[in-house]
Every structure is written in structure tokens, then in C-alpha cells.
Write a protein that holds these residues in place. Structure first.
Motif, PDB file in Angstrom:
ATOM      1  N   UNK A   1      10.332  -3.899  -3.783  1.00 28.35           N
ATOM      2  CA  UNK A   1       9.262  -4.144  -4.951  1.00 28.35           C
ATOM      3  C   UNK A   1       8.195  -3.782  -4.451  1.00 28.35           C
ATOM      4  N   UNK A   2       7.663  -3.873  -2.944  1.00 28.85           N
ATOM      5  CA  UNK A   2       6.565  -3.613  -2.516  1.00 28.85           C
ATOM      6  C   UNK A   2       6.254  -2.101  -2.407  1.00 28.85           C
TER       7      UNK A   2
ATOM      8  N   UNK B   1       3.755   2.938  -3.334  1.00 27.12           N
ATOM      9  CA  UNK B   1       4.035   4.474  -3.221  1.00 27.12           C
ATOM     10  C   UNK B   1       2.931   5.289  -4.075  1.00 27.12           C
ATOM     11  N   UNK B   2       2.685   4.907  -5.576  1.00 21.29           N
ATOM     12  CA  UNK B   2       1.613   5.707  -6.134  1.00 21.29           C
ATOM     13  C   UNK B   2       0.116   5.834  -5.480  1.00 21.29           C
ATOM     14  N   UNK B   3      -0.084   4.795  -4.738  1.00 20.64           N
ATOM     15  CA  UNK B   3      -1.442   4.658  -3.934  1.00 20.64           C
ATOM     16  C   UNK B   3      -1.619   5.768  -3.094  1.00 20.64           C
ATOM     17  N   UNK B   4      -2.649   5.836  -2.578  1.00 22.50           N
ATOM     18  CA  UNK B   4      -2.800   6.528  -1.171  1.00 22.50           C
ATOM     19  C   UNK B   4      -3.084   5.609  -0.008  1.00 22.50           C
TER      20      UNK B   4
ATOM     21  N   UNK C   1       1.633  -3.761   4.899  1.00 25.40           N
ATOM     22  CA  UNK C   1       2.582  -4.210   5.756  1.00 25.40           C
ATOM     23  C   UNK C   1       3.802  -4.236   5.196  1.00 25.40           C
ATOM     24  N   UNK C   2       4.872  -3.360   5.420  1.00 30.12           N
ATOM     25  CA  UNK C   2       6.223  -3.390   5.028  1.00 30.12           C
ATOM     26  C   UNK C   2       7.198  -3.798   6.085  1.00 30.12           C
ATOM     27  N   UNK C   3       7.636  -4.849   5.978  1.00 28.45           N
ATOM     28  CA  UNK C   3       8.458  -5.535   7.111  1.00 28.45           C
ATOM     29  C   UNK C   3       9.903  -5.386   6.550  1.00 28.45           C
TER      30      UNK C   3
END
Length: 455
Positions: free
Chosen positions: A159-160, A165-168, A312-314
Motif C-alpha cells: 500500500x505504501x 511510486x507516482x511521486x518523485x 521509509x519502506x520496511x
């Protein structure tokens, strides 16, 4: 010709005698030629052929050669157009170059001079094709179908990813070895506006500091011993796309300073250069180390950490998402069945043993275990005896005793379990150490070391 493959030419000229003579000569040189006496015939031919080269007279009976040039550029943009000009039309030929023609040649054209133009056109086309192949290689497909999991812990990460993803924004992906950090980075790139631009992976742990700086930022000729030519860096290669810094925790403090500058200003200098270069790159980074602890110890710059850690993607370890183990195992079986042209399946008792294992190597370890089991398995059903020793001995999790302790039992040492698993994979690959190392997820050099240690 420069290669042995016949190339196609659309030859557009209303001079019948000149057209017949030149067509015969081109065919003798192994070109496939389609002749068109008018602009209308040429435009109609573009619907049924994709010429490598168009020889186009500027003066046609029904329309200007520039009109036909525009049609070629629109309908067959990969074709290289060589304009054929008569006396007094050189200025128009130059205008044609500005409109997208590859070259021009004055009529009557000597055959040797025409061959030189044709060779150049074919070389240019070959370079364009190689560049296209390289670009496709640097733009991986969306890996969403290969990312499997429905557990709550895993869905939170996905979900994160869908939101970021569409952002920079820069993203720092953390997790143990084998949890799929690079796969998540590819997914972020594939779901971003940069998806048609390069995705460049940098293995930070695989290179010494001086080589890493040269790989990242490039170098000028003579910048160091052996630098006999200038070389663009990976930040340049990734311009417009995404650069993925894998194992960022292994980067030295000196290189961290230069990375911080790129993140702050989007500029850098090649090694040995004083010229500033500017790039437009999204930065994704990954590590299995605790960067906050490294910051406290002075091993990682705090300012760089915060620049990388915008999002942060953990990634959770596999032992914390046991509900996904059966789905992942089934996915790997299906994938290897397709690769090996087989029809194997998981038999009774296998899923229970897979689920009971703690998977220190996470998803990568599970993939290797399934692959090894499929190689060892002679029939269509993978059974517990096809699993490594560490998993064969493991029944479903024991029921705790009244005081909360798990019952004790005979256990092998970790070293013995590892040795047993290595020997089983070597037997399955008939002693092929390269294939065994690939299945085990280690280098051949590491495999040799482990075998020596066990002797």
C-alpha cells in the motif's frame, strides 16, 4: 555492404532509365529494392513495407520530395532517408537534412560514393537498434506479478509503495537479506512517471571506493592509471530515470559526501574533471544494516540519511509473514515448472515443513529450496524427503508444555545442517559447483571456501 543481411531500399525517382540502372546495381549488391516513380507510389509503399533506407529524389512529378520525406518520418521513423538532388537544389537538400533526412547526394551519383552513404546509413541504424536494446534492458517490466503476498504486514508495504511510486520522492528500502528490496525498487520505478526511462542498479558493496566513485560519477581520460578514455557514470546513464543504490550502508564516508551533493543539487563532477554535470534522477536506496545505529556510531552521515529516508519502506522478514509461505512456494513451483518444462506439485507434509522453518535467507532462500527440491524430485510430487536436511527434520511447530517451554529434542549443529544441504544440492547437480552455488544463492568462491572448511 557492412553485413551479410539483405537490407531493403525504397527507391523514389521518376527517371525510368536511371531508376532501372541503379536498381539493378543495388540488387547486385544484395539489397532488396522497391522502386516508386512518384511520391504517391512511395507513400502507398510505406503501408506495406518498412524500408531500412529511402533513396528519395527531391523533384517528383506529383509532389515535392520534402512532402514524401515528411510522410516517411511520420510512418516509418526508423528509415534513413538519403535525398537525391539535381543541379540547383543543394539548398533544398540542406533543408531536407534539417527536416530529418540522413544525408543527400548529387545526381548523377557515382556508385562508390552512394555505397559510402549506404554504409553510413546502415551503421547509424545498427547503432540506433543497439541503443534501443540497451534502453529496453535498462527499463525492466513491471514486476508486480512476481511479488506475492497477502499477509497484513506485506500488504501494508505494498500500500505504501502504491502511494509513493507516482511521486518523485526518495525512498529508503530496508529489510533483511533476501526480503526482495530490489524487486520493490523495480516496482516503484515501473509504477512511476519515469517508467520508460532507465532503471540503473548500483551494487555498492561489490566495488572498492575508487571504483565505486568512477562507476557512479564517471571519469575523464587520464583521471587515473588505466583510464585511457572518458567514461560516463551511472548517474548520467540514469538521467531522466531512477538509480537504485543497493547496500547503501557499505558506502564510505568520502563517497557519502559526493552522494549528498548530488541529492542536494542534482550536480556532480566526473573523476578528474572540473566541469559540473546536471542530472534529473530519482534515488532509491536499500540496506540490510541499521543506518540509525551507524549514524550514532559516526559511520553514516546523518544529513545523507535524512535525504535518502524521505519515505521509509520496511520489508518484513518471511518468518513474520508465515501466511505467505504457501503462496510463495506455489508461485515458485509454477515458475520453475515453466522454466524446466515440468508439471511438479507440492505433496503432503511439505507446506507444513516450509511453514515451520524460520527462513534466515527469507524469500530468496525459499526460492532456492523449492528449486533444489524440484531438481532432486524424480516424480511429479515434491515430498518432504526432497527438502534440505534442515527442513526434513522440522515437523510443524511443537505444542508448548504447561510451563510454556517447547519440548526438547535431538538437534544438529547449524554447521552440520549447512554441510548436509550443500552436499544434497551438489548431488542433485551432479557435482556442478557453478549450478550448485546459484541454487544455494552464494558465489562459487564462497562455495569452495565452505567445502574446504568442511574437509
Amino acid at each position: 555492404m557492412t553485413d551479410g543481411q539483405a537490407r531493403s531500399i525504397l527507391f523514389v525517382d521518376d527517371d525510368a532509365a536511371f531508376s532501372r540502372a541503379l536498381t539493378r546495381e543495388l540488387q547486385r549488391r544484395h539489397f532488396r529494392v522497391v522502386a516508386a516513380p512518384t511520391g504517391g507510389d512511395a507513400i502507398a509503399a510505406l503501408a506495406t513495407m518498412a524500408p531500412d533506407i529511402v533513396l528519395l529524389d527531391l523533384q517528383l512529378p506529383d509532389m515535392s520530395g520534402l512532402t514524401v520525406l515528411a510522410a516517411v518520418r511520420e510512418r516509418q521513423p526508423a528509415a534513413n532517408v538519403i535525398m537525391l538532388t539535381g543541379h540547383g537544389t543543394i539548398d533544398t537538400a540542406i533543408e531536407a537534412i534539417k527536416l530529418g533526412a540522413f544525408d543527400y547526394l548529387a545526381k548523377p551519383c557515382p556508385l562508390d560514393e552512394l555505397q559510402v552513404r549506404l554504409d553510413r546509413a546502415m551503421e547509424r541504424q545498427a547503432l540506433q537498434q543497439r541503443a534501443s536494446l540497451l534502453e529496453r534492458g535498462l527499463t525492466p517490466p513491471d514486476p508486480g506479478g512476481a511479488i506475492v503476498g497477502e499477509s497484513p504486514e506485506f500488504r501494508r508495504v505494498m500500500d505504501l509503495v502504491a502511494r509513493v511510486a507516482p511521486t518523485d520522492s526518495n525512498v529508503l528500502i530496508t529489510g533483511e537479506t533476501g526480503t526482495g528490496k530490489e524487486m520493490v525498487a523495480k516496482l516503484i520505478h515501473a509504477r512511476s512517471a519515469r517508467r520508460r526511462k532507465p532503471f540503473v542498479v548500483v551494487e555498492c558493496a561489490a566495488l572498492q571506493e575508487t571504483l565505486l566513485q568512477s562507476e557512479l560519477f564517471g571519469h575523464e581520460r587520464g583521471a587515473f592509471t588505466g583510464a585511457d578514455r572518458a567514461k560516463p557514470g551511472l548517474f548520467e546513464v540514469a538521467d531522466g530515470g531512477t538509480i537504485f543504490l543497493d547496500e547503501i550502508g557499505e558506502v564510505s564516508l568520502a563517497t557519502q559526501v559526493k552522494l549528498l551533493r548530488v541529492l542536494d543539487t542534482s550536480t556532480f563532477r566526473r573523476v578528474g574533471s572540473t566541469t559540473e554535470m546536471k542530472v534529473n534522477v530519482r534515488v532509491l536506496a536499500a540496506t540490510n544494516r541499521d543506518l540509525t545505529a551507524m549514524v550514532r556510531q559516526g559511520l553514516f552521515r546523518e544529513d545523507l540519511y535524512y535525504r535518502l529516508n524521505t519515505i521509509a519502506a520496511v520489508l518484513p522478514p518471511l518468518r513474520e509473514r508465515r501466511d505467505d509461505i504457501e503462496r510463495l512456494a506455489a508461485h515458485f513451483v509454477a515458475s520453475f515448472n515453466e522454466r524446466f518444462n515440468s508439471a511438479k506439485r507440492l505433496g503432503p507434509g511439505v507446506v507444513e515443513r516450509l511453514t515451520a522453518h524460520d527462513w534466515p535467507g527469507n524469500v530468496r532462500e525459499l526460492a532456492h529450496v523449492v528449486e533444489a527440491a524440484m531438481i532432486v524430485c524424480d516424480g511429479d510430487e515434491i515430498r518432504p524427503e526432497h527438502l534440505p536436511a534442515a527442513l526434513r527434520a522440522k515437523a510443524p511447530a511443537p505444542v508448548p508444555t504447561a510451563n510454556g517451554a517447547a519440548p526438547s529434542g535431538p538437534f544438529q549443529t547449524l554447521e552440520a545442517l549447512e554441510r548436509s544441504h550443500i552436499e544434497r544440492v551438489l548431488a542433485a547437480t551432479h557435482g556442478h559447483r557453478g549450478q550448485a552455488a546459484e541454487i544455494l544463492g552464494i558465489s562459487e568462491r564462497n562455495l569452495y571456501r565452505k567445502l574446504r572448511e568442511g574437509d
